[in-house]
Design a protein around this motif. Structure first.
Motif, PDB file in Angstrom:
ATOM      1  N   GLU A 193       4.302  10.729   2.951  1.00 25.10           N
ATOM      2  CA  GLU A 193       5.215  11.874   2.829  1.00 25.10           C
ATOM      3  C   GLU A 193       6.412  11.567   1.940  1.00 25.10           C
ATOM      4  OE1 GLU A 193       4.521  14.009   7.196  1.00 25.10           O
ATOM      5  OE2 GLU A 193       6.487  13.235   6.630  1.00 25.10           O
ATOM      6  N   ILE A 194       6.595  10.328   1.514  1.00 24.07           N
ATOM      7  CA  ILE A 194       7.768   9.950   0.725  1.00 24.07           C
ATOM      8  C   ILE A 194       7.588  10.401  -0.720  1.00 24.07           C
ATOM      9  CG2 ILE A 194       9.248   8.058  -0.028  1.00 24.07           C
ATOM     10  CD1 ILE A 194       8.299   6.465   2.354  1.00 24.07           C
ATOM     11  N   ARG A 195       8.479  11.248  -1.212  1.00 22.83           N
ATOM     12  CA  ARG A 195       8.393  11.728  -2.592  1.00 22.83           C
ATOM     13  C   ARG A 195       8.955  10.676  -3.554  1.00 22.83           C
ATOM     14  NH1 ARG A 195      11.316  15.881  -0.286  1.00 22.83           N
ATOM     15  NH2 ARG A 195      10.074  17.526   0.654  1.00 22.83           N
ATOM     16  N   GLY A 196       8.294  10.497  -4.666  1.00 21.89           N
ATOM     17  CA  GLY A 196       8.795   9.598  -5.694  1.00 21.89           C
ATOM     18  C   GLY A 196       8.730   8.134  -5.314  1.00 21.89           C
ATOM     19  N   LEU A 197       7.834   7.759  -4.407  1.00 19.96           N
ATOM     20  CA  LEU A 197       7.765   6.377  -3.941  1.00 19.96           C
ATOM     21  C   LEU A 197       7.363   5.445  -5.078  1.00 19.96           C
ATOM     22  CD1 LEU A 197       7.863   4.530  -1.366  1.00 19.96           C
ATOM     23  CD2 LEU A 197       5.389   4.876  -1.218  1.00 19.96           C
ATOM     24  N   VAL A 198       8.171   4.404  -5.324  1.00 15.88           N
ATOM     25  CA  VAL A 198       7.853   3.412  -6.350  1.00 15.88           C
ATOM     26  C   VAL A 198       7.694   2.017  -5.755  1.00 15.88           C
ATOM     27  CG1 VAL A 198       8.866   4.658  -8.294  1.00 15.88           C
ATOM     28  CG2 VAL A 198      10.331   3.188  -6.875  1.00 15.88           C
ATOM     29  N   CYS A 199       8.110   1.832  -4.507  1.00 14.53           N
ATOM     30  CA  CYS A 199       7.927   0.553  -3.822  1.00 14.53           C
ATOM     31  C   CYS A 199       7.970   0.803  -2.320  1.00 14.53           C
ATOM     32  CB  CYS A 199       9.022  -0.441  -4.224  1.00 14.53           C
ATOM     33  SG  CYS A 199       8.867  -2.065  -3.441  1.00 14.53           S
ATOM     34  N   GLU A 200       6.954   0.331  -1.606  1.00 15.16           N
ATOM     35  CA  GLU A 200       6.895   0.585  -0.166  1.00 15.16           C
ATOM     36  C   GLU A 200       7.903  -0.244   0.612  1.00 15.16           C
ATOM     37  OE1 GLU A 200       3.067   0.430   1.612  1.00 15.16           O
ATOM     38  OE2 GLU A 200       2.121   1.751   0.136  1.00 15.16           O
ATOM     39  N   ASP A 201       8.255  -1.427   0.113  1.00 14.95           N
ATOM     40  CA  ASP A 201       9.218  -2.274   0.821  1.00 14.95           C
ATOM     41  C   ASP A 201       9.830  -3.273  -0.159  1.00 14.95           C
ATOM     42  OD1 ASP A 201      10.730  -3.673   2.624  1.00 14.95           O
ATOM     43  OD2 ASP A 201       9.051  -4.676   3.605  1.00 14.95           O
ATOM     44  N   ILE A 202      11.055  -3.021  -0.576  1.00 15.62           N
ATOM     45  CA  ILE A 202      11.704  -3.927  -1.530  1.00 15.62           C
ATOM     46  C   ILE A 202      12.010  -5.269  -0.882  1.00 15.62           C
ATOM     47  CG2 ILE A 202      12.746  -2.009  -2.805  1.00 15.62           C
ATOM     48  CD1 ILE A 202      15.442  -2.876  -1.516  1.00 15.62           C
ATOM     49  N   ALA A 203      12.021  -5.314   0.458  1.00 13.00           N
ATOM     50  CA  ALA A 203      12.312  -6.557   1.168  1.00 13.00           C
ATOM     51  C   ALA A 203      11.085  -7.444   1.313  1.00 13.00           C
ATOM     52  CB  ALA A 203      12.904  -6.261   2.547  1.00 13.00           C
ATOM     53  N   GLY A 204       9.925  -6.927   0.983  1.00 17.91           N
ATOM     54  CA  GLY A 204       8.712  -7.725   1.071  1.00 17.91           C
ATOM     55  C   GLY A 204       8.428  -8.237   2.463  1.00 17.91           C
ATOM     56  N   GLY A 205       8.782  -7.466   3.487  1.00 17.05           N
ATOM     57  CA  GLY A 205       8.509  -7.854   4.860  1.00 17.05           C
ATOM     58  C   GLY A 205       9.558  -8.753   5.488  1.00 17.05           C
ATOM     59  N   GLN A 206      10.639  -9.072   4.768  1.00 16.91           N
ATOM     60  CA  GLN A 206      11.664  -9.954   5.329  1.00 16.91           C
ATOM     61  C   GLN A 206      12.490  -9.272   6.417  1.00 16.91           C
ATOM     62  OE1 GLN A 206      14.012 -12.418   2.605  1.00 16.91           O
ATOM     63  NE2 GLN A 206      12.593 -11.910   0.951  1.00 16.91           N
ATOM     64  N   GLU A 207      12.687  -7.963   6.294  1.00 17.28           N
ATOM     65  CA  GLU A 207      13.445  -7.225   7.297  1.00 17.28           C
ATOM     66  C   GLU A 207      12.493  -6.704   8.372  1.00 17.28           C
ATOM     67  OE1 GLU A 207      16.557  -7.320   7.251  1.00 17.28           O
ATOM     68  OE2 GLU A 207      17.247  -7.514   5.183  1.00 17.28           O
ATOM     69  N   ASP A 208      13.039  -6.414   9.548  1.00  9.91           N
ATOM     70  CA  ASP A 208      12.226  -5.875  10.638  1.00  9.91           C
ATOM     71  C   ASP A 208      11.709  -4.478  10.320  1.00  9.91           C
ATOM     72  OD1 ASP A 208      12.676  -8.197  12.077  1.00  9.91           O
ATOM     73  OD2 ASP A 208      14.403  -7.377  13.153  1.00  9.91           O
ATOM     74  N   ILE A 209      12.441  -3.756   9.468  1.00 12.94           N
ATOM     75  CA  ILE A 209      12.065  -2.392   9.093  1.00 12.94           C
ATOM     76  C   ILE A 209      11.865  -2.346   7.580  1.00 12.94           C
ATOM     77  CG2 ILE A 209      12.754   0.041   9.140  1.00 12.94           C
ATOM     78  CD1 ILE A 209      14.623  -0.644  11.452  1.00 12.94           C
ATOM     79  N   PRO A 210      10.717  -1.833   7.078  1.00 15.70           N
ATOM     80  CA  PRO A 210      10.493  -1.752   5.631  1.00 15.70           C
ATOM     81  C   PRO A 210      11.567  -0.895   4.948  1.00 15.70           C
ATOM     82  CG  PRO A 210       8.461  -1.324   6.838  1.00 15.70           C
ATOM     83  CD  PRO A 210       9.568  -1.333   7.854  1.00 15.70           C
ATOM     84  N   ILE A 211      11.906  -1.242   3.706  1.00 18.01           N
ATOM     85  CA  ILE A 211      12.903  -0.504   2.923  1.00 18.01           C
ATOM     86  C   ILE A 211      12.208   0.055   1.684  1.00 18.01           C
ATOM     87  CG2 ILE A 211      15.108  -0.602   1.730  1.00 18.01           C
ATOM     88  CD1 ILE A 211      15.795  -3.059   3.423  1.00 18.01           C
ATOM     89  N   PRO A 212      11.806   1.337   1.700  1.00 18.91           N
ATOM     90  CA  PRO A 212      11.136   1.913   0.526  1.00 18.91           C
ATOM     91  C   PRO A 212      12.124   2.220  -0.591  1.00 18.91           C
ATOM     92  CG  PRO A 212      11.437   3.591   2.207  1.00 18.91           C
ATOM     93  CD  PRO A 212      11.924   2.292   2.806  1.00 18.91           C
ATOM     94  N   ALA A 213      11.613   2.321  -1.810  1.00 18.61           N
ATOM     95  CA  ALA A 213      12.412   2.734  -2.966  1.00 18.61           C
ATOM     96  C   ALA A 213      11.755   3.953  -3.588  1.00 18.61           C
ATOM     97  CB  ALA A 213      12.512   1.603  -3.979  1.00 18.61           C
ATOM     98  N   THR A 214      12.572   4.966  -3.947  1.00 15.97           N
ATOM     99  CA  THR A 214      12.062   6.191  -4.550  1.00 15.97           C
ATOM    100  C   THR A 214      12.771   6.463  -5.866  1.00 15.97           C
ATOM    101  OG1 THR A 214      13.661   7.564  -3.339  1.00 15.97           O
ATOM    102  CG2 THR A 214      11.520   7.190  -2.298  1.00 15.97           C
ATOM    103  N   ASN A 215      12.072   7.131  -6.775  1.00 13.98           N
ATOM    104  CA  ASN A 215      12.633   7.444  -8.088  1.00 13.98           C
ATOM    105  C   ASN A 215      12.102   8.786  -8.545  1.00 13.98           C
ATOM    106  OD1 ASN A 215      13.500   7.564 -10.736  1.00 13.98           O
ATOM    107  ND2 ASN A 215      13.067   5.415 -11.179  1.00 13.98           N
TER     108      ASN A 215
END
Length: 491
Positions: A193-215
């Motif tokens: 459902e994320i619009r403009g998703l360019v990366c599912e998790d910029i943290a690469g799994g280091q954080e407990d919660i994924p951090i997506p990036a959108t553009n």
């Protein structure tokens, strides 16, 4: 007024309306109707119908002339200079405002589509909640936008909606309002459902919660690059951390401030309350948390900022400010959002580095003394003997922070958080493993209750004309924060 033809600018017009400049505020939709700025009481799209074909023979109608962004549509997306606007129709206007049927390419939707093909600009008005307005909302004119694209898609509620992408026309006055706060907006429930998703998790799994990036700005869209994500501080060669401080004798969790030695460092009380997972009561010169040698466990309230990111954060692209950060969750006032991480280095070792906008000075000492225009905070916390403010290594360390955090090549999500002259986050120096204020941890806390989807910002704290380039000349950078009291320059 409509019936007696007492409306100012009774005929709709394309472009700006005389006497109403960017930043003009309306205290209700009725005021916009009365001056002929937006002629609908409820509809978000104001457009010229076929009756205007005689007046404008070189255009095909209908044509949109103005839209209102006020968070009524769950599929809207507002990035200030760049807007994804949901067409009209199909909403449950008497209920929860959700989409309940498919939209049709007619009326206002067709008018916006025609604006793309004929290059007609549209006035954009943003609505905000406001306690000072008699109708509970404040509407601000934010300038002319060009409709550049449209498409149909399944919306969040599963019905077909038309989406229109608008981009602010260059050369106008800077925006004077913060991003609209969506009342009915819903965050994505899944990656799909994320619009403009360019990366599912910029943290690469280091954080407990994924951090997506959108553009949704660049074409083609790009992801954040040029750095390595790091959850913790790294120490540069030549920098030595102090030994771990003596800890408190509490067991499992610190409960009584009368006996906890860490609480005594905070003015004989705990700086946090347990509510919402731990909230800082007030901004302080320095917060002393429990550390490695303390008897309490990880669940102790006095370790609140050490638990990592607990909100669903997103990095998103903006037209003028580069990358930015927002939260999908409500963040209560006083809650820690994230620590500023990177490479801990000596400031003098980076003095020769140019064009590095990710250096964060550890200015705890300067804040306590109120040096360089910094806002002085409470001075009720005691300082250990080796932290005495009466002892300063030299005059340079008194005015210029000795250590800094360089997040240019290595850092976490904090490196993407933008400046604002009216921020919703504040910087707090925290000591946990040791008690050297020159090497304090830098943590960003919520300065107010922050609703979902609002951009997260803090004040970078630059004094004007305080930054010099390699040639020794003063550097200046314009500020695009959009705050009402914007200083117009970052430094």
């Amino acid at each position: 007024m409509l019936e007696t033809n007492e409306i100012l600018n009774h005929e709709k017009r394309i472009g700006n309306v005389p006497g109403i400049n960017i930043g003009h505020r309306f205290y209700s939709r009725a005021e916009m109707v009365a001056v002929g700025f937006h002629s609908h009481w409820l509809n978000g799209i104001d457009y010229m119908g076929l009756s205007y074909s005689k007046m404008y023979s070189n255009y095909s109608f209908p044509l949109a002339v103005a839209i209102v962004l006020s968070g009524m549509y769950e599929d809207d997306l507002d990035n200030a200079e760049d807007v994804i606007y949901t067409g009209q129709g199909g909403q449950n206007l008497t209920g929860n405002k959700r989409q309940i049927r498919d939209q049709k390419m007619e009326r206002g939707n067709l008018a916006l589509k025609n604006c793309i093909e004929q290059g007609v600009p549209v006035r954009v008005v943003r609505g905000h909640e406001s306690a000072t307005s008699y109708c509970g909302k404040l509407y601000t004119y934010d300038g002319l936008y060009k409709v550049i694209q449209y498409w149909a898609e399944k919306g969040i509620s599963g019905f077909t909606v038309f989406k229109f992408r608008l981009r602010r026309i260059e050369g106008q006055s800077l925006l004077t309002t913060n991003q609209v706060q969506f009342i009915y907006g819903r965050v994505p429930k899944s990656v799909s459902e994320i619009r403009g998703l360019v990366c599912e998790d910029i943290a690469g799994g280091q954080e407990d919660i994924p951090i997506p990036a959108t553009n949704l700005v660049d074409d083609p869209p790009v992801a954040p690059i040029g750095f390595t994500y790091c959850k913790f501080i790294k120490v540069a060669r030549g920098v030595k951390l102090p030994p771990n401080a003596n800890g408190c004798d509490c067991k499992e969790s610190c409960i009584t401030s009368r006996t906890c030695s860490c609480a005594k460092l905070n003015g004989s009380d705990f700086p946090y309350v347990q509510r919402d997972g731990g909230r800082l009561i007030e901004a302080k010169d320095v917060v002393y948390e429990c550390g490695p040698n303390c008897g309490c466990g990880v669940g102790c309230v006095n370790r609140t900022s050490q638990r990592g990111i607990k909100y669903r954060l997103e990095v998103f692209r903006t037209p003028k400010k580069g990358w930015a950060v927002r939260s999908w969750d409500f963040i209560p006032s006083g809650a820690p959002v994230c620590e500023y991480t990177g490479i801990l280095a000596r400031t003098e070792d980076l003095d020769h580095v140019s064009e590095n906008n990710y250096i964060f000075d550890i200015d705890c000492l300067q804040t306590i003394r109120g040096i360089g225009g910094r806002e002085r905070r409470s001075r009720d916390a005691s300082l250990p003997a080796n932290n005495s403010l009466d002892v300063v290594d030299d005059r340079r360390s008194e005015s210029v922070p000795e250590f800094c955090i360089d997040a240019c090549s290595t850092g976490n999500i904090a490196r993407f958080i933008n400046h604002s002259c009216e921020p919703n986050l504040f910087v707090q120096c925290v000591l946990s493993s040791h008690h050297d204020i020159k090497l304090a941890r830098v943590v960003l806390f919520a300065a107010e209750n922050i609703p979902p989807l609002q951009e997260l910002t803090y004040d970078y704290g630059y004094a004007l004309d305080s930054v010099y380039g390699p040639d020794g000349k003063i550097k200046q950078m314009p500020c695009f924060c959009g705050a009402t009291e914007c200083r117009k320059r970052l430094f």
